[in-house]
Write a protein that holds these residues in place. Structure first.
Motif, PDB file in Angstrom:
ATOM      1  N   VAL A  26       0.901  -1.141  -0.041  1.00  0.00           N
ATOM      2  CA  VAL A  26      -0.002   0.022   0.040  1.00  0.00           C
ATOM      3  C   VAL A  26       0.790   1.078  -0.027  1.00  0.00           C
ATOM      4  N   ASP A  27       1.994   1.344   0.918  1.00  0.00           N
ATOM      5  CA  ASP A  27       2.932   2.272   0.947  1.00  0.00           C
ATOM      6  C   ASP A  27       3.551   2.567  -0.566  1.00  0.00           C
ATOM      7  N   PHE A  29       2.514   1.622  -3.421  1.00  0.00           N
ATOM      8  CA  PHE A  29       1.486   2.178  -4.388  1.00  0.00           C
ATOM      9  C   PHE A  29       1.240   3.553  -4.369  1.00  0.00           C
ATOM     10  N   SER A  30       0.837   4.215  -2.963  1.00  0.00           N
ATOM     11  CA  SER A  30       0.426   5.236  -2.760  1.00  0.00           C
ATOM     12  C   SER A  30       1.564   6.286  -2.982  1.00  0.00           C
ATOM     13  N   SER A  31       2.897   5.878  -3.021  1.00  0.00           N
ATOM     14  CA  SER A  31       4.149   6.751  -3.166  1.00  0.00           C
ATOM     15  C   SER A  31       4.288   7.001  -4.686  1.00  0.00           C
ATOM     16  N   GLY A  32       3.416   6.271  -5.441  1.00  0.00           N
ATOM     17  CA  GLY A  32       3.369   6.780  -6.886  1.00  0.00           C
ATOM     18  C   GLY A  32       4.125   5.481  -7.568  1.00  0.00           C
ATOM     19  N   VAL A  34       3.170   2.845  -9.356  1.00  0.00           N
ATOM     20  CA  VAL A  34       2.267   2.207  -9.920  1.00  0.00           C
ATOM     21  C   VAL A  34       2.802   1.015 -10.648  1.00  0.00           C
ATOM     22  N   LEU A  89      -3.653  -5.236  -2.746  1.00  0.00           N
ATOM     23  CA  LEU A  89      -3.765  -3.788  -1.926  1.00  0.00           C
ATOM     24  C   LEU A  89      -4.911  -3.499  -1.458  1.00  0.00           C
ATOM     25  N   ALA A  93      -4.900  -2.940   2.455  1.00  0.00           N
ATOM     26  CA  ALA A  93      -5.535  -1.214   2.789  1.00  0.00           C
ATOM     27  C   ALA A  93      -6.564  -1.405   4.201  1.00  0.00           C
ATOM     28  N   SER A 111       0.241  -1.733   5.748  1.00  0.00           N
ATOM     29  CA  SER A 111       0.417  -0.743   4.623  1.00  0.00           C
ATOM     30  C   SER A 111       1.835  -1.083   4.023  1.00  0.00           C
TER      31      SER A 111
END
Length: 195
Positions: A26-27, A29-32, A34, A89, A93, A111
């Motif tokens: 999660v961390d 992916f959420s950091s960009g 992708v 994810l 999450a 995460s």
């Protein structure tokens, strides 16, 4: 081939770089990052993990590739990888939210827990073959002959149990993502073959 290359890359590249670019979390992916939706599905650290996934990919992939062609097989692999990563994810999450609300205890925040491996992609290929040929005989643990559909039910049930029990080693959610791709592909093929 890409799986083997990334396996060896783990031995020579910086481990922070590998965790940031070849694991899903999660961390991450959420950091960009992708791209980890796909790169994590070509990533294995230990020998047993890559060997088991590559055996499944070889045997089931050969059959699917022979019936539908290599391009179809590649699309199925990538779809299983992406959807498996998305399921991973969503599951983590949800666990991270529970962790925040102090409903669960864990050594590290969900995460941050990294996921990797071709299991979601291989599951898509393996279960599509099972859905297409449910009466064929497969060998459980390479020894016990069983109808394919029983093995498929067992595998899906085992992954649901992994999620319920919170298995920290094997991602039932990523496997179920692959199963969802197999089911959707089977439905599409089934509709096309009926007309």
């Amino acid at each position: 081939m890409a799986n083997v290359a990334v396996f060896f890359l783990w031995r020579i590249a910086d481990s922070n770089f590998m965790y940031q670019n070849f694991t899903i979390s999660v961390d991450n992916f959420s950091s960009g990052r992708v791209h980890t939706l796909i790169t994590s599905a070509f990533s294995h650290i230990d020998v047993g993990h890559i060997v088991s996934n590559m055996i499944g990919l070889y045997f089931f992939g050969m059959n699917i590739g022979r019936v539908f062609g290599p391009e179809f097989l590649l699309k199925l692999y990538i779809s299983g990888a992406i959807v498996g990563s998305i399921f991973y994810l969503v599951h983590h999450a949800f666990l991270a939210q529970l962790f925040k609300e102090r409903r669960i205890w864990s050594m590290s925040p969900p995460s941050r827990v990294p996921g990797l491996g071709a299991s979601g992609a291989v599951n898509a290929i393996m279960l599509l073959e099972i859905f297409l040929f449910p009466k064929s005989t497969l060998y459980f643990d390479f020894i016990i002959p069983v109808p394919a559909i029983l093995l498929g039910i067992f595998l899906i049930g085992k992954d649901l149990l992994r999620i319920i029990e919170g298995d920290p080693q094997v991602s039932g959610s990523a496997h179920l993502g692959g199963a969802a791709v197999a089911a959707a592909t089977w439905l599409r093929l089934h509709r096309r073959m009926r007309f």
